[in-house]
Design an enzyme around this catalytic site. Sequence first.
Site, PDB file in Angstrom:
ATOM      1  N   LYS A 194       0.828  -1.146   0.055  1.00 54.28           N
ATOM      2  CA  LYS A 194       0.054  -0.081   0.112  1.00 54.28           C
ATOM      3  C   LYS A 194       0.869   1.209   0.056  1.00 54.28           C
ATOM      4  O   LYS A 194       0.400   2.379  -0.489  1.00 54.28           O
ATOM      5  CB  LYS A 194      -0.850  -0.036   1.172  1.00 54.28           C
ATOM      6  CG  LYS A 194      -1.940  -1.164   1.241  1.00 54.28           C
ATOM      7  CD  LYS A 194      -3.055  -0.909   0.344  1.00 54.28           C
ATOM      8  CE  LYS A 194      -4.010  -1.825   0.235  1.00 54.28           C
ATOM      9  NZ  LYS A 194      -5.110  -1.655  -1.083  1.00 54.28           N
ATOM     10  N   GLU A 250     -10.065   5.692   3.115  1.00 57.40           N
ATOM     11  CA  GLU A 250     -10.516   4.628   3.494  1.00 57.40           C
ATOM     12  C   GLU A 250      -9.776   3.505   3.845  1.00 57.40           C
ATOM     13  O   GLU A 250      -8.890   3.280   3.133  1.00 57.40           O
ATOM     14  CB  GLU A 250     -11.868   4.137   2.444  1.00 57.40           C
ATOM     15  CG  GLU A 250     -11.590   3.193   1.618  1.00 57.40           C
ATOM     16  CD  GLU A 250     -10.560   3.781   0.540  1.00 57.40           C
ATOM     17  OE1 GLU A 250     -10.317   5.158   0.141  1.00 57.40           O
ATOM     18  OE2 GLU A 250      -9.518   3.051  -0.118  1.00 57.40           O
ATOM     19  N   SER A 299       1.679  -9.477  -0.744  1.00 58.54           N
ATOM     20  CA  SER A 299       1.473  -8.366  -1.032  1.00 58.54           C
ATOM     21  C   SER A 299       1.572  -7.519   0.542  1.00 58.54           C
ATOM     22  O   SER A 299       1.753  -6.314   0.773  1.00 58.54           O
ATOM     23  CB  SER A 299       0.063  -7.988  -1.024  1.00 58.54           C
ATOM     24  OG  SER A 299      -1.010  -8.813  -0.188  1.00 58.54           O
TER      25      SER A 299
END
Lengths: 392, 262
Positions: free
Chosen positions: A85, A107, A374
């Site tokens: 991210k 969010e 990830s």
Amino acid sequence: MAVEGRYGEYGGRYVPEMLVPALQEVEAAYKKYRDDRSFREELDRYLKEYVGRPTPLTPARNMSEKYGFKIYLKREDQAFTGAHKINNTMGQALLAKRMGKTRLIAETGAGQHGVATATAARALGMKCTIYMGEVDMERQRMNVFRMRLLGAEVVPVRNGTRTLKDAISEAMRAWVTCLDDTHYLFGTAYGPHPFPAIVRDFQSVIGREARGQILEAEGRLPDAVVACVGGGSNAIGIFSGFINDKDVRLVGVEAGGCGISSGKHAARFQTGKKGVLHGSYTYVLQDRYGQILDTHSVSAGLDYAAVGPEHALLRDLGRAEYSYATDDEALSAFQELGMVEGILPALESSHAVAWAIKNRSDFGEGDVVIINLSGRGDKDVETVARHMGVSV
Amino acid sequence: MRAKGEGALIAYITLGDPSPEESFVLAQSLIDSGSVDVLELGIPFSDPIADGPVIQAAVDRALKAGMNTDIAFDLSRRLKKSIPIVYLTYYNIVLQRGVEKFVGDCADAGVSGIIIADLPFEESRDVRNSCAKYGVDYINIVTPNTPPGRMRIILEGASGFVYVVSNMGVTGARQSLSIGLRDTVSRTIECANGVPVAVGFGISKPAHVSEVIGMGADGAIVGSAIVDMAARKAGVHAILGYVKKLKEGTMPIAPKPGVNVS
């Protein structure tokens, strides 16, 4: 792409009129800066010095031996804050800063995007507010605390299913009240144009690195690249490095939850239909009247009713294939990677690991598979313990 | 309306809230009240990103009560209509029924216009074409941040009325109207080619209604305040009393000012 913001018939910009000028402003800024040398240099510097890129491509030697083909893990869990991210949040935060914005809102589902946004905000001296569903806040308590330690305001969302879907709605509602000074830092390769393109581009660093690293390690491209798909940002990030290499099999793994027939899942390509949610036309889990269905996944990050529009196109084109792993399969892969390799993957990434284990017969000696890890599993330890019936 | 020397009161309710039948009774009562000039009916969508907490809650109640698009058309067909009825919904609801079928069903049910909260001009061609085919008004939304050039493009083929969003935010009653509203209203009138202009979002008092009519708008839209009364079980009688007071805010109106409102 025939029309900007479209991936075949998918994508687009379906938002209230009030958001259109704001999205046009983001689009114009992105076009201006994406190839701007000083912007790229600044982003690259942050990715190297702050995020810790490049992340390693780790050979999973023990698993490779166990299953009889070569498995590599692209270690986004090693990126600062513990997930891919941060690649996107540093990029968008720098963009927002160039746009003259002083505040970020976002969010979050699993909390990783919230933590990464809060981190980028701190690094660049910006204010930050994160919208998070109450259910997700409960299952990701540590990440809520991390965000607060980073000075972010975390706003609980109590509407609807109280998960990611409602957090996105609430962040969009909040954005329209503060467009002048605030950038909505969208967390995945989804939403109204230009977000799917921006997030894909900022995440494409994963694919670029992985391609170079596997060529260096093996002297050839992999046979398959596997990644989990919630909104789909880590998957599109790594896929983008191999998309033109037609012989590389691209596999996206959705959340099969309690099984497809149970109806409790988030596998949009299994039972979803084309529709519009949160600004994008794509595959959506919905009833015959267009009401969005509740989703379920053991991993908060995959627990969303729609999938990134570029994935919908890749699937139609047959360029990528989309499968799913159930909660049980993901939980078991989580434990196996820990026991065999000493690596605890995020429950999201565990879905990709589970697919590789389940489909091991597709591969033989000498085959090379890259799994995109990830994120790291620290945030999920409590959830896993609960499922194992262990109290920690 | 203007010839009669008054502005229009447009009332919104969510169909299906708290149950399909109760919303039908309220809708018919509002039509029959003599105070409402246009009735706006919301077809619930599970994820209404343009709406505030009051409408969101109404949508949740309606969906829990089994509301769906088929029922919405049935109820609309049954209404005895002495005033125009328009729908407000979200694009996925239209899309899943099929754009052409949805618009055709509107014409069939006597619904004269549709407003789609999350469909910007660039994505609206299919709906506009169907609306033109079936003689249903496609009602455009403009907002305080719609740039002048864009507003002209959006409103070029406007019909029915133009929905002016009064402030930057979501639906919901507010204490006072935004400072820049007068400017937004006059810019809209300038671009609207004579199509009536109505202001919504945040209007909850007769004083708000007369304020926007005084700015030159042709109508005022009141939604959340009515829905909130229904949610608090105020009863149809009390709601009708409230809309009567709102209606009083629409008259008498000053002569329509020119575009250079100061």
